[in-house]
Enzyme design. Structure first.
Site, PDB file in Angstrom:
ATOM      1  N   SER A 144       1.278  -0.948   0.218  1.00 11.43           N
ATOM      2  CA  SER A 144       0.339   0.009   0.312  1.00 11.43           C
ATOM      3  C   SER A 144       1.219   1.118   0.556  1.00 11.43           C
ATOM      4  O   SER A 144       1.614   1.275   0.680  1.00 11.43           O
ATOM      5  CB  SER A 144      -0.542  -0.097   1.544  1.00 11.43           C
ATOM      6  OG  SER A 144      -1.660   1.239   1.524  1.00 11.43           O
ATOM      7  N   TYR A 157      -1.876  -0.912  10.100  1.00  9.47           N
ATOM      8  CA  TYR A 157      -1.418  -1.248   8.973  1.00  9.47           C
ATOM      9  C   TYR A 157      -0.246  -1.134   8.537  1.00  9.47           C
ATOM     10  O   TYR A 157       0.177  -1.790   7.621  1.00  9.47           O
ATOM     11  CB  TYR A 157      -2.483  -0.537   8.002  1.00  9.47           C
ATOM     12  CG  TYR A 157      -2.438  -0.874   7.048  1.00  9.47           C
ATOM     13  CD1 TYR A 157      -3.446  -1.781   6.077  1.00  9.47           C
ATOM     14  CD2 TYR A 157      -2.971   0.212   6.195  1.00  9.47           C
ATOM     15  CE1 TYR A 157      -4.152  -1.351   5.367  1.00  9.47           C
ATOM     16  CE2 TYR A 157      -3.481  -0.043   4.558  1.00  9.47           C
ATOM     17  CZ  TYR A 157      -3.337  -1.193   3.995  1.00  9.47           C
ATOM     18  OH  TYR A 157      -3.772  -0.989   2.580  1.00  9.47           O
TER      19      TYR A 157
END
Ligand SMILES: NC(=O)c1ccc[n+]([C@@H]2O[C@H](COP(=O)([O-])OP(=O)(O)OC[C@H]3O[C@@H](n4cnc5c(N)ncnc54)[C@H](O)[C@@H]3O)[C@@H](O)[C@H]2O)c1
Length: 254
Positions: A144, A157
């Site tokens: 990401s 995350y």
């Protein structure tokens, strides 16, 4: 048909990027294995692919459960006797509960890493030997923008997505000689349920301002990531190994 008769397993293929990729791979002739925690979603994708003339099998699986992952890949070995593509796509983003380290609850840290990082490890642990036995193939991991640049308020995350990049490179070095290429896609701003459930539920999120800082001035689509996954899965990318393809409309270069 770029994936004719290839066996391609995709985690989290019940919706979003995973579903778009499952459908794309099936149109390219792959036998698609949907590895999905939400069985109803997984079955829906399986049905949709079969109805449109493709080949698909849903194997319900929570990738954070090491036993379930081991059993799932044993089923793939038993039913297909091969695996050529492993797309590690499933992850969670716990918007509203993920946080900066000082405020982050240990349990949230554990939950995110259990799925996003341990799950990746379990799938590679059991999937890669099968790919090697099948004569080689492609592993696609999912990072990401959060694995590349500093993004506030989601340190669990971020940790999982940064580790995914590091693991991509080490696995590429380790398994390249066994004809397994390992690459990674690092998306951002793809219009999926994950974004709806996080950004759009955040009352401080300003979509107009966000799009103003996005060079292409729009959200990406799951199908645009599926195109990249197809490239990495197929022989079109036969000399790519250990790369991180950043698919974010240019967000991380601004
Ligand atoms: N959408 C974006 O803008 C964006 C940005 C950066 C990275 N990503 C990454 O792309 C990937 C796909 O994202 P998306 O937006 O399609 O997400 P999504 O939430 O829409 O879909 C994720 C799928 O994974 C499944 N899943 C979740 N936990 C699971 C588990 N433990 N075991 C098996 N399946 C599980 C869910 O049921 C769901 O079907 C993720 O790795 C995500 O981190 C997405």
């Amino acid at each position: 048909m770029k994936l004719m008769n290839k066996v391609a397993a995709i985690t989290g293929a019940g919706r979003g990027i995973g579903r778009a990729t499952a459908e794309r791979f099936a149109r390219e002739g792959a036998r698609v294995v949907i590895l999905e925690k939400d069985e109803a979603l997984g079955r829906e994708v399986e049905d949709a692919i079969i109805r449109s003339g493709g080949q698909a099998r849903c194997i319900p699986m929570d990738i954070s459960d090491p036993r379930a992952v081991e059993e799932g890949f044993a089923r793939i070995a038993g039913e297909f006797d091969a695996l050529h593509v492993l797309y590690n796509n499933a992850s969670v983003f716990l918007g509203g509960r993920d946080a900066p380290v000082v405020d982050l609850e240990v349990e949230i840290w554990r939950q995110v890493l259990a799925i996003n990082l341990f799950g990746l490890f379990y799938c590679c642990k059991h999937g890669i030997p099968l790919i090697i036995r099948s004569g080689g193939g492609s592993v696609i991991n999912t990072s990401s923008s959060a694995g590349l640049i500093g993004i506030p308020n989601c340190d669990a995350y971020t940790a999982s997505k940064g580790a995914t990049i590091a693991m991509t490179r080490s696995m590429a070095v380790e398994y390249g000689p066994s004809k397994v290429r390992v690459n990674c896609i690092a998306p951002a701003a793809i219009a999926t349920e994950m974004v709806k459930e996080s950004n759009f539920k955040d009352k401080n999120f300003d979509e107009t301002a966000f799009l103003r800082t996005t060079p292409v001035r729009r959200w990406g689509t799951p199908e645009e990531i599926a195109n990249i996954a197809l490239f990495l899965a197929s022989d079109d990318s036969s000399y790519l190994n250990g790369t991180i393809l950043v698919a974010d409309g240019g967000i991380t270069i601004t």
